[in-house]
Design an enzyme around this catalytic site. Structure first.
Site, short mmCIF file in Angstrom:
data_model
loop_
_atom_site.label_atom_id
_atom_site.label_comp_id
_atom_site.label_asym_id
_atom_site.label_seq_id
_atom_site.Cartn_x
_atom_site.Cartn_y
_atom_site.Cartn_z
N MET A 12 1.01 -1.19 -0.01
CA MET A 12 0.08 0.11 0.01
C MET A 12 0.90 1.27 -0.04
O MET A 12 1.85 1.69 0.83
CB MET A 12 -0.95 0.00 1.12
CG MET A 12 -1.81 -1.23 1.19
SD MET A 12 -3.32 -1.21 2.61
CE MET A 12 -4.22 0.14 1.70
N GLY A 15 -1.97 5.49 -1.95
CA GLY A 15 -2.43 6.21 -3.20
C GLY A 15 -4.09 5.52 -3.64
O GLY A 15 -4.18 4.61 -2.71
N ASP A 17 -4.65 3.38 -6.25
CA ASP A 17 -4.69 2.16 -6.72
C ASP A 17 -4.62 1.11 -5.65
O ASP A 17 -5.44 -0.07 -5.37
CB ASP A 17 -3.67 1.86 -7.85
CG ASP A 17 -3.62 2.70 -8.80
OD1 ASP A 17 -4.71 2.87 -9.25
OD2 ASP A 17 -2.58 3.10 -9.62
N SER A 18 -3.57 1.19 -4.73
CA SER A 18 -3.56 0.29 -3.58
C SER A 18 -4.70 0.30 -2.70
O SER A 18 -5.04 -0.73 -2.32
CB SER A 18 -2.22 0.45 -2.80
OG SER A 18 -2.15 1.73 -2.42
N MET A 37 6.04 -0.29 2.46
CA MET A 37 7.40 -0.24 2.42
C MET A 37 8.07 1.02 2.55
O MET A 37 7.84 1.91 1.71
CB MET A 37 8.17 -1.29 1.39
CG MET A 37 7.47 -2.35 1.07
SD MET A 37 7.83 -3.44 -0.24
CE MET A 37 9.55 -3.83 0.04
N CYS A 104 12.75 -2.06 -9.00
CA CYS A 104 12.21 -1.94 -7.58
C CYS A 104 11.15 -3.33 -7.75
O CYS A 104 11.01 -3.78 -6.44
CB CYS A 104 11.66 -0.72 -7.50
SG CYS A 104 10.59 -0.36 -6.15
N GLY A 128 -1.30 -2.89 -6.46
CA GLY A 128 -2.65 -2.31 -7.16
C GLY A 128 -1.98 -2.14 -8.64
O GLY A 128 -2.59 -1.29 -9.55
N CYS A 200 9.87 7.81 -7.65
CA CYS A 200 9.57 8.20 -6.23
C CYS A 200 10.87 8.86 -5.56
O CYS A 200 10.75 9.47 -4.50
CB CYS A 200 9.27 6.94 -5.45
SG CYS A 200 10.53 5.59 -5.16
#
Length: 355
Positions: A12, A15, A17-18, A37, A104, A128, A200
């Site tokens: 998660m 946002g 989507d998750s 994470m 990632c 997501g 990110c």
């Protein structure tokens, strides 16, 4: 989806989507644990950014609390620095343009998170991502395109059978608008949160400033050259340029010129006219095959050399241990370091890093 008794750890981000994925999993009867994470090492953040380091985790926890889901926030920043940030820096300094999201996914989201989930009593992980998983006739897990324009299978080509077989993509058949509407219908606090369009760990998508702050000793000024090796002028450091770039070269030529090649060994940037950017041959390293065990002679596929590219017909072969894509139509700005992903229909056959 899996057996309703399955315990799933959902990545998660805080946002839309998750959060939508959490709702879908709950509605399907899964036993869900949310995990955010912590990836960004504090040393790469400004003082104000450090204050917001856990903001996404806090947003995710609010969603989990609203859905009565436990939430965890383990720190994986050291591994993220090693596997993603260090690779990002080394790639640019070697004249390549990396794809940190792919690394990632392989090492963190479907690597460390899967290990963490299994050690903490979960059977599966979920994210997501917009992609489809199914079982082939031989029992292997197949990765397929999502039936929406949000398809993200391109970024997942590097996953192996263990990772795919332990994964769930709850948003596989949803559009982004549907996901946002679902989150809004539950009155969750992130319903209007904008999508992140940046890498990110790079503030304002300014990767040049990031490299200058954290890249150590950077390549110095060198020569712009043409295909024949003639010096056309001086560049300000190879890390400042990407294949296909036209603007921001800092020099004019009387006609449009584009970055064709970055030669780290000779600290040179090769320029060409637009037609010089076109190529029908792409060589790959670190190829991961999902739908097949090996390429016996050749395979007719559709492939794309960047996420936003339209898939194009190509022949996939392997010669002397090296994989090669030969496109039926020339591709523009083939970029070392980026991913080439190949499909048959909606099925991801595999992909690799362009060399």
């Amino acid at each position: 989806m899996e057996n309703k008794k399955t315990k799933v750890m959902l990545g998660m981000s805080g946002g839309v989507d998750s959060s939508a994925a959490a709702i879908k999993l709950k509605e399907s009867g899964f036993d869900v644990v949310g995990v955010t994470m912590i990836l960004k090492p504090a040393k790469f953040l400004s003082e104000s950014e450090k204050l917001n380091l856990y903001k996404d985790a806090q947003d995710a926890k609010k969603v989990c609390d609203a859905l009565s889901i436990p939430h965890l926030a383990p720190d994986f920043s050291e591994l993220f620095e090693e596997k993603v940030i260090d690779d990002f820096i080394k790639s640019y300094l070697s004249g390549r343009t990396p794809n940190p999201c792919v690394q990632c996914n392989i090492n963190l989201k479907f690597g460390a998170m899967l290990d963490f989930a299994l050690k903490n009593g979960c059977d599966m992980i979920a994210t997501g991502h917009y992609a489809v998983l199914s079982k082939g006739e031989d029992g292997r897990t197949l990765l397929k395109k999502a039936p929406t324009n949000k398809d993200q299978s391109y970024f997942l080509y590097g996953l192996n059978e263990r990772q795919l077989s332990h994964s769930v993509f709850p948003l596989w058949n949803m559009s982004k608008d549907e996901a946002r509407a679902l989150v809004a219908s539950y009155n969750l606090p992130v319903a209007n949160k904008p999508d992140s369009q940046e890498i990110c760990f790079i503030k304002n998508n300014d990767y040049i400033s990031f490299l200058e702050n954290y890249g150590g000793k950077l390549p110095e000024r060198g020569n712009f050259i043409n295909a024949e090796g003639k010096i056309l002028g001086q560049h300000t450091g190879i890390y400042r340029y990407t294949i296909g770039q036209r603007k921001g070269l800092g020099i004019t030529f009387g006609e449009p010129m584009y970055v064709k090649k970055i030669d780290a060994e000779n600290n040179a940037v090769m320029l060409s006219r637009l037609e010089g950017l076109m190529s029908d041959t792409v060589y790959l390293r670190d190829v991961n095959l999902i739908a097949v065990d090996e390429i016996e002679s050749e395979l007719q596929v559709e492939a794309k050399i960047r996420y936003q590219a339209k898939p194009s017909k190509a022949k996939l072969t392997k010669e002397n241990g090296v994989y090669k894509l030969t496109f039926s139509e020339k591709q523009k700005s083939v970029t070392p370091g980026q991913a080439a992903v190949f499909y048959i229909g909606d099925t991801v056959i595999g992909g690799g890093t362009i060399i």
